[in-house]
Design a protein around this motif. Structure first.
Motif, PDB file in Angstrom:
ATOM      1  N   SER A   1       0.809  -1.212   0.000  1.00  0.00           N
ATOM      2  CA  SER A   1       0.000   0.000   0.000  1.00  0.00           C
ATOM      3  C   SER A   1       0.842   1.262   0.000  1.00  0.00           C
ATOM      4  N   PHE A   2       2.120   1.153   0.366  1.00  0.00           N
ATOM      5  CA  PHE A   2       3.002   2.322   0.399  1.00  0.00           C
ATOM      6  C   PHE A   2       3.914   2.407  -0.821  1.00  0.00           C
ATOM      7  N   PHE A   3       3.676   1.532  -1.814  1.00  0.00           N
ATOM      8  CA  PHE A   3       4.463   1.618  -3.037  1.00  0.00           C
ATOM      9  C   PHE A   3       4.257   2.958  -3.735  1.00  0.00           C
ATOM     10  N   GLY A   4       3.026   3.447  -3.712  1.00  0.00           N
ATOM     11  CA  GLY A   4       2.759   4.728  -4.360  1.00  0.00           C
ATOM     12  C   GLY A   4       3.565   5.852  -3.761  1.00  0.00           C
ATOM     13  N   LEU A   5       3.653   5.862  -2.429  1.00  0.00           N
ATOM     14  CA  LEU A   5       4.442   6.893  -1.770  1.00  0.00           C
ATOM     15  C   LEU A   5       5.926   6.739  -2.093  1.00  0.00           C
ATOM     16  N   ALA A   6       6.385   5.486  -2.236  1.00  0.00           N
ATOM     17  CA  ALA A   6       7.789   5.253  -2.581  1.00  0.00           C
ATOM     18  C   ALA A   6       8.107   5.662  -4.017  1.00  0.00           C
ATOM     19  N   MET A   7       7.070   5.740  -4.872  1.00  0.00           N
ATOM     20  CA  MET A   7       7.282   6.158  -6.253  1.00  0.00           C
ATOM     21  C   MET A   7       7.311   7.674  -6.410  1.00  0.00           C
ATOM     22  N   MET A   8       6.898   8.415  -5.393  1.00  0.00           N
ATOM     23  CA  MET A   8       6.830   9.864  -5.515  1.00  0.00           C
ATOM     24  C   MET A   8       8.192  10.527  -5.729  1.00  0.00           C
TER      25      MET A   8
ATOM     26  N   MET B   1       1.625  11.290 -11.267  1.00  0.00           N
ATOM     27  CA  MET B   1       0.826  11.843 -10.179  1.00  0.00           C
ATOM     28  C   MET B   1      -0.641  11.448 -10.305  1.00  0.00           C
ATOM     29  N   LEU B   2      -1.111  11.214 -11.531  1.00  0.00           N
ATOM     30  CA  LEU B   2      -2.487  10.774 -11.720  1.00  0.00           C
ATOM     31  C   LEU B   2      -2.644   9.266 -11.552  1.00  0.00           C
ATOM     32  N   VAL B   3      -1.652   8.502 -12.029  1.00  0.00           N
ATOM     33  CA  VAL B   3      -1.777   7.042 -12.037  1.00  0.00           C
ATOM     34  C   VAL B   3      -1.521   6.459 -10.657  1.00  0.00           C
ATOM     35  N   ILE B   4      -0.518   6.979  -9.957  1.00  0.00           N
ATOM     36  CA  ILE B   4      -0.135   6.384  -8.669  1.00  0.00           C
ATOM     37  C   ILE B   4      -1.302   6.331  -7.684  1.00  0.00           C
ATOM     38  N   PRO B   5      -2.061   7.399  -7.476  1.00  0.00           N
ATOM     39  CA  PRO B   5      -3.193   7.279  -6.552  1.00  0.00           C
ATOM     40  C   PRO B   5      -4.272   6.306  -7.021  1.00  0.00           C
ATOM     41  N   MET B   6      -4.399   6.111  -8.341  1.00  0.00           N
ATOM     42  CA  MET B   6      -5.414   5.192  -8.848  1.00  0.00           C
ATOM     43  C   MET B   6      -5.031   3.738  -8.637  1.00  0.00           C
ATOM     44  N   VAL B   7      -3.734   3.442  -8.599  1.00  0.00           N
ATOM     45  CA  VAL B   7      -3.281   2.058  -8.490  1.00  0.00           C
ATOM     46  C   VAL B   7      -3.210   1.615  -7.039  1.00  0.00           C
ATOM     47  N   TRP B   8      -2.619   2.456  -6.202  1.00  0.00           N
ATOM     48  CA  TRP B   8      -2.410   2.063  -4.808  1.00  0.00           C
ATOM     49  C   TRP B   8      -3.470   2.745  -3.932  1.00  0.00           C
ATOM     50  N   VAL B   9      -4.678   2.192  -3.935  1.00  0.00           N
ATOM     51  CA  VAL B   9      -5.798   2.775  -3.186  1.00  0.00           C
ATOM     52  C   VAL B   9      -6.285   1.818  -2.094  1.00  0.00           C
TER      53      VAL B   9
ATOM     54  N   TYR C   1      -9.097  14.813   4.093  1.00  0.00           N
ATOM     55  CA  TYR C   1     -10.313  14.049   4.392  1.00  0.00           C
ATOM     56  C   TYR C   1      -9.992  12.566   4.607  1.00  0.00           C
ATOM     57  N   LEU C   2      -9.159  11.983   3.739  1.00  0.00           N
ATOM     58  CA  LEU C   2      -8.800  10.572   3.901  1.00  0.00           C
ATOM     59  C   LEU C   2      -8.031  10.343   5.195  1.00  0.00           C
ATOM     60  N   GLY C   3      -7.199  11.328   5.569  1.00  0.00           N
ATOM     61  CA  GLY C   3      -6.505  11.203   6.838  1.00  0.00           C
ATOM     62  C   GLY C   3      -7.461  11.198   8.010  1.00  0.00           C
ATOM     63  N   LEU C   4      -8.536  11.974   7.922  1.00  0.00           N
ATOM     64  CA  LEU C   4      -9.532  11.966   9.001  1.00  0.00           C
ATOM     65  C   LEU C   4     -10.299  10.653   9.049  1.00  0.00           C
ATOM     66  N   THR C   5     -10.646  10.101   7.865  1.00  0.00           N
ATOM     67  CA  THR C   5     -11.390   8.834   7.853  1.00  0.00           C
ATOM     68  C   THR C   5     -10.571   7.696   8.434  1.00  0.00           C
ATOM     69  N   HIS C   6      -9.241   7.820   8.348  1.00  0.00           N
ATOM     70  CA  HIS C   6      -8.397   6.779   8.921  1.00  0.00           C
ATOM     71  C   HIS C   6      -8.440   6.808  10.456  1.00  0.00           C
ATOM     72  N   GLN C   7      -8.771   7.955  11.010  1.00  0.00           N
ATOM     73  CA  GLN C   7      -8.872   8.076  12.465  1.00  0.00           C
ATOM     74  C   GLN C   7     -10.259   7.617  12.904  1.00  0.00           C
ATOM     75  N   SER C   8     -10.352   6.381  13.294  1.00  0.00           N
ATOM     76  CA  SER C   8     -11.647   5.798  13.661  1.00  0.00           C
ATOM     77  C   SER C   8     -12.213   6.385  14.940  1.00  0.00           C
ATOM     78  N   ALA C   9     -11.383   7.106  15.711  1.00  0.00           N
ATOM     79  CA  ALA C   9     -11.885   7.655  16.974  1.00  0.00           C
ATOM     80  C   ALA C   9     -12.781   8.860  16.766  1.00  0.00           C
TER      81      ALA C   9
ATOM     82  N   ASP D   1      -5.173   1.351   0.907  1.00  0.00           N
ATOM     83  CA  ASP D   1      -5.056   1.870   2.262  1.00  0.00           C
ATOM     84  C   ASP D   1      -5.332   3.374   2.238  1.00  0.00           C
ATOM     85  N   ALA D   2      -6.271   3.837   3.094  1.00  0.00           N
ATOM     86  CA  ALA D   2      -6.646   5.249   3.104  1.00  0.00           C
ATOM     87  C   ALA D   2      -5.495   6.127   3.559  1.00  0.00           C
ATOM     88  N   LEU D   3      -4.713   5.645   4.529  1.00  0.00           N
ATOM     89  CA  LEU D   3      -3.601   6.453   5.032  1.00  0.00           C
ATOM     90  C   LEU D   3      -2.525   6.621   3.964  1.00  0.00           C
TER      91      LEU D   3
END
Length: 404
Positions: free
Chosen positions: A255-262, A311-319, A361-369, A321-323
């Motif tokens: 799930s963090f491959f996209g971030l590693a590709m940045m 920048m367009l493809v990476i978020p579409m492929v590695w989705v 927004y996605l960062g907030l959804t990851h916070q289940s509290a 994990d919300a974080l």
């Protein structure tokens, strides 16, 4: 005398027929003698391969008397050289010898007859000769791709050294690549493609090194030949080794491959800025007559396209994990904002602001509290931050503030 007039067509045809018969009869007698004494086929191929250059030499000598006398010996010489390679195929040492003689014969023919077409034969046979030497010296098959890439610089040097004359669009320092250089130039690109295909099938470190070298070859040829279109191939090929390095990184969740590709996206943008001379990008210039063509021919265009496409493809492929997706979109927003700053174009602020909102927004959804009813309240810090940044930018540029 059967034909009394030597200048008549029938007299010349009759002489040529007898010369053809003599040329083919000599080769036939040689094959018959070797078959009678039980010479193995591969050694017969070696003998025939040696007879090929000898026949061409006889043809050169016969040309002094009459030009038509040379053609039978030329045809038979090249035919024997090809048959010799085929017959010597079962034996690697003899195959190497006959191939080397065929290469030398083709190169000599190009020089003697002033025909650049023979250089295509040379360019095609040299990689086969290298492959035979690989097998002859028991080199591992996985290094074949790297060996072919090793020929590419030599082919490029021959193309630039020999290719002066026939005027084409491919140019090197105000001189055109001529017919003697085109066989090696085309051979260099074909070898690069074949080597990348072979090394890509091997995988591992060999594939990483091969694709890195292939990208460097395309980039270097783009600058040497003055053809920015080759940078598109360089940008595409250089993505592969970076991706393979990321895949071999231990303990990296998928799930963090996209971030590693940045970081690759950042490198592409830096390369585009360096090649573009840090000139501001103008979207308006794309819609004037010929503007799009000029933009695509720019050396910076391949890396710009690769960066923003990534920048367009990476978020579409590695989705998965919300974080991780939130981190990727935050990196996208930072890159968009940096692009607006570096290019002095406020249009980049719009996708940057959108990516920042979605990332938050996605960062907030990851916070289940956080209860769902409080999401609107949790979004308020981002709204306040956008307003503060807009007010700060409004001091210097009202157009910049419109993005936020």
């Amino acid at each position: 005398r059967l034909f009394r007039h030597s200048d008549r067509l029938e007299h010349r045809v009759a002489r040529s027929v007898f010369v053809y018969m003599a040329a083919w009869l000599g080769a036939g007698l040689a094959v018959l003698a070797m078959s009678t004494f039980g010479v193995r086929l591969e050694y017969q191929g070696l003998v025939l391969g040696l007879m090929g250059p000898a026949y061409v030499a006889v043809g050169l000598y016969a040309r002094r008397a009459y030009d038509a006398y040379a053609h039978p010996f030329y045809i038979m010489g090249y035919f024997l050289a090809g048959v010799g390679v085929l017959l010597a195929f079962p034996s690697f040492p003899l195959r190497a010898i006959t191939l080397a003689m065929a290469v030398a014969l083709s190169a000599a023919s190009a020089r003697i007859f002033r025909q650049a077409a023979w250089l295509y034969v040379v360019a095609a046979l040299v990689p086969l000769l290298e492959a035979v030497f690989f097998r002859l010296f028991n080199m591992p098959p996985r290094f074949v791709g790297l060996g072919l890439l090793g020929l590419v610089p030599a082919y490029g040097a021959l193309a630039l050294g020999l290719g002066v004359g026939w005027r084409l669009r491919l140019r090197y320092r105000d001189q055109a690549i001529g017919p003697t250089g085109l066989p090696f130039l085309a051979g260099a690109y074909v070898l690069t493609a074949v080597a990348l295909a072979i090394s890509g099938a091997q995988g591992g470190l060999i594939a990483i090194v091969s694709f890195a070298l292939g990208g460097a070859i395309y980039a270097a040829s783009a600058f040497v030949l003055g053809q920015p279109v080759l940078l598109y191939a360089a940008a595409g090929v250089l993505v592969v080794p970076y991706y393979m390095v990321v895949t071999y990184m231990p303990r990296l969740p998928f799930s963090f491959f996209g971030l590693a590709m940045m970081p690759l996206v950042v490198l592409c943008l830096l390369a585009a800025l360096r090649l573009g001379g840090r000139r501001p990008m103008s979207l308006r210039a794309l819609f004037v007559p010929g503007g799009l063509a000029r933009a695509l021919e720019s050396p910076a265009a391949p890396f710009c396209i690769a960066a923003y496409l990534g920048m367009l493809v990476i978020p579409m492929v590695w989705v998965q994990d919300a974080l991780a997706l939130s981190a990727v979109l935050a990196a996208d927003a930072l890159i968009f904002f940096s692009s607006a700053r570096l290019t002095r174009n406020n249009l980049w602020l719009y996708p940057g602001a959108a990516a920042l909102v979605v990332a938050y927004y996605l960062g907030l959804t990851h916070q289940s509290a956080i209860p769902f009813s409080f999401f609107g309240l949790a979004m308020m810090p981002l709204v306040v931050l956008c307003l503060l940044v807009a007010l700060r930018l409004a001091v210097t540029s009202s157009a910049w503030a419109m993005g936020l």
